[in-house]
Design an enzyme around this catalytic site. Structure first.
Site, PDB file in Angstrom:
ATOM      1  CE1 TYR A 188       1.154  -0.204   4.378  1.00  0.00           C
ATOM      2  CE2 TYR A 188       0.181   1.707   4.297  1.00  0.00           C
ATOM      3  CZ  TYR A 188       0.787   0.974   5.096  1.00  0.00           C
ATOM      4  OH  TYR A 188       1.501   1.245   6.222  1.00  0.00           O
ATOM      5  NE  ARG A 222       6.672   4.343   0.722  1.00  0.00           N
ATOM      6  CZ  ARG A 222       6.442   5.210   1.825  1.00  0.00           C
ATOM      7  NH1 ARG A 222       7.257   5.426   2.680  1.00  0.00           N
ATOM      8  NH2 ARG A 222       5.243   5.643   1.694  1.00  0.00           N
ATOM      9  NE  ARG A 247      -6.226 -19.353   3.457  1.00  0.00           N
ATOM     10  CZ  ARG A 247      -5.213 -20.133   3.973  1.00  0.00           C
ATOM     11  NH1 ARG A 247      -5.192 -21.396   3.494  1.00  0.00           N
ATOM     12  NH2 ARG A 247      -4.398 -19.830   5.044  1.00  0.00           N
ATOM     13  CE  LYS A 305       3.161   3.260   3.246  1.00  0.00           C
ATOM     14  NZ  LYS A 305       3.377   3.309   4.587  1.00  0.00           N
ATOM     15  CD  GLU A 327       9.883   1.576  10.821  1.00  0.00           C
ATOM     16  OE1 GLU A 327       9.580   2.772  10.150  1.00  0.00           O
ATOM     17  OE2 GLU A 327       9.949   0.532  10.336  1.00  0.00           O
ATOM     18  CG  LEU A 348       8.113   2.337   4.929  1.00  0.00           C
ATOM     19  CD1 LEU A 348       7.986   1.209   3.943  1.00  0.00           C
ATOM     20  CD2 LEU A 348       6.843   2.945   5.459  1.00  0.00           C
TER      21      LEU A 348
HETATM   22  N1  PDD Z   1       2.434   5.037   7.754  1.00  0.00           N
HETATM   23  N2  PDD Z   1       7.078   3.569   8.947  1.00  0.00           N
HETATM   24  C1  PDD Z   1       6.072   2.921   9.053  1.00  0.00           C
HETATM   25  C2  PDD Z   1       5.964   1.670   9.769  1.00  0.00           C
HETATM   26  C3  PDD Z   1       5.019   3.672   8.353  1.00  0.00           C
HETATM   27  O1  PDD Z   1       3.723   3.037   8.555  1.00  0.00           O
HETATM   28  C4  PDD Z   1       5.104   4.743   7.764  1.00  0.00           C
HETATM   29  C5  PDD Z   1       3.769   5.523   7.179  1.00  0.00           C
HETATM   30  C6  PDD Z   1       6.358   5.572   8.009  1.00  0.00           C
HETATM   31  C7  PDD Z   1       6.436   6.946   7.309  1.00  0.00           C
HETATM   32  O2  PDD Z   1       6.281   6.736   6.042  1.00  0.00           O
HETATM   33  P1  PDD Z   1       5.985   8.014   4.977  1.00  0.00           P
HETATM   34  O3  PDD Z   1       6.645   9.128   5.380  1.00  0.00           O
HETATM   35  O4  PDD Z   1       6.168   7.652   3.730  1.00  0.00           O
HETATM   36  O5  PDD Z   1       4.562   8.397   5.316  1.00  0.00           O
HETATM   37  C8  PDD Z   1       7.430   4.869   8.493  1.00  0.00           C
HETATM   38  C9  PDD Z   1       1.587   5.595   6.866  1.00  0.00           C
HETATM   39  C10 PDD Z   1       1.092   6.971   6.826  1.00  0.00           C
HETATM   40  C11 PDD Z   1       0.125   4.567   7.284  1.00  0.00           C
HETATM   41  O6  PDD Z   1       0.572   3.563   7.453  1.00  0.00           O
HETATM   42  O7  PDD Z   1      -0.797   5.115   7.259  1.00  0.00           O
END
Ligand code: PDD
Length: 289
Positions: A33, A52, A100, A147, A180, A205
């Site tokens: 996503y 990405r 499945r 992601k 993170e 990420l």
């Molecule tokens: N989350 N690390 C993780 C685990 C994340 O889920 C996200 C973003 C980030 C920051 O990535 P970015 O700067 O590209 O938004 C880092 C999104 C916003 C979400 O899951 O809704």
């Protein structure tokens, strides 16, 4: 204006948007996503997000459901069909619908869904006063650079933070290193004014906001050190902050109830937030104050 979403080639009333019960995203979390912000109907860092997304798909050998150009056209069409001026687009692509079986299906079309929503940005008070985070064990798999929609450990950590009245959970590996946040990247600033943040590898990420903020910091002459940092180091830091599409640069003033620095948002953090606001303004015309 009714909320319209995009599901596998069709623009549908959001309430009626549905995928098949054997979609592999639904059954296996076999998908990826993106979340991209827009202001004044213009996307922030669209190229970086699309890059990405393409990488996440390639790493999991999921066939892109359409070209990147076509995807951008759908995003524009969704903006036109919804009445939101500021918000986010959520894009989810799964390996598609198949009987499945764990192995990849031989013939399949990937599924794609896009949803526009209002961005839940931090409240003015959170930006002004900073937020608190708790630390939680990092229970995730070894490819956090992808992601993926498989987010159970992130969900559990974020729920623990919410239950504790904190904004975010900072994830800690078995060596006491903070990787993170559950839904954001993070950084600390030491007494020398160095911005210390986990390196972009498989442990985190690679956030688009992180990348942009580091570029802005470096152009502003600030010192960046991309290395791991421990819980102990974070609690002794002068400043701390988190970054994400839906939180911009957000000062962190408490970790597990312990004050960071003097307990107020730090000056470098606020400088970075201001630079990031300017970055958004240049791309979208959005003013924050
Ligand atoms: N989350 N690390 C993780 C685990 C994340 O889920 C996200 C973003 C980030 C920051 O990535 P970015 O700067 O590209 O938004 C880092 C999104 C916003 C979400 O899951 O809704």
């Amino acid at each position: 204006m009714a909320k319209i979403s995009y599901v596998n080639g069709r623009y549908v009333h959001h309430a009626e948007g549905a995928v098949h019960i054997e979609d592999r995203g639904y059954q296996f979390a076999d998908g990826v996503y993106e979340v991209m912000a827009f202001y004044n109907r213009r996307f922030v860092d669209e190229n970086l997000h699309m890059k990405r997304l393409a990488r996440s798909l390639a790493e999991l050998h999921i066939k892109p459901p359409m070209s990147a150009k076509a995807m951008r056209m759908v995003m524009q069409e969704l903006l036109a069909r919804n009445d939101r001026i500021d918000g986010t687009v959520y894009i989810q692509i799964s390996r598609g619908v198949a009987k499945r079986d764990h192995h990849f299906p031989k013939i399949h079309d990937s599924s794609i869904v896009m949803v526009i929503t209002g961005a839940k940005m931090p409240k003015a008070k959170e930006v002004r006063e900073g937020v608190s985070v708790i630390t939680c064990p990092d229970l995730r798999w070894a490819r956090r650079d992808i992601k993926s929609i498989s987010l159970l450990p992130n969900i559990l950590a974020k729920q623990a933070a919410t239950a504790a009245g904190a904004r975010e959970a900072w994830l800690v590996n078995d060596k006491g290193i903070i990787t993170e946040g559950a839904v954001s990247n993070n950084a600390i600033i030491n007494s020398k004014g160095e911005i210390i943040t986990s390196p972009k590898d498989n442990n985190i990420l690679g956030g688009v906001t992180r990348e942009t903020v580091l570029n802005l910091a470096s152009k502003a002459g600030l010192k960046i050190v991309e290395r791991s940092f421990s819980i102990k180091e974070a609690k002794a830091a002068k400043e701390a902050f988190l970054t994400s599409t839906t939180s911009n640069v957000l000062p962190v003033t408490r970790i597990d109830g312990i004050k960071v620095g003097n307990g107020k948002p730090g000056t470098i953090t606020m400088q970075l937030l201001e630079l990031y606001y300017q970055h958004i303004y240049k791309q979208t015309g959005k003013r924050w104050s």
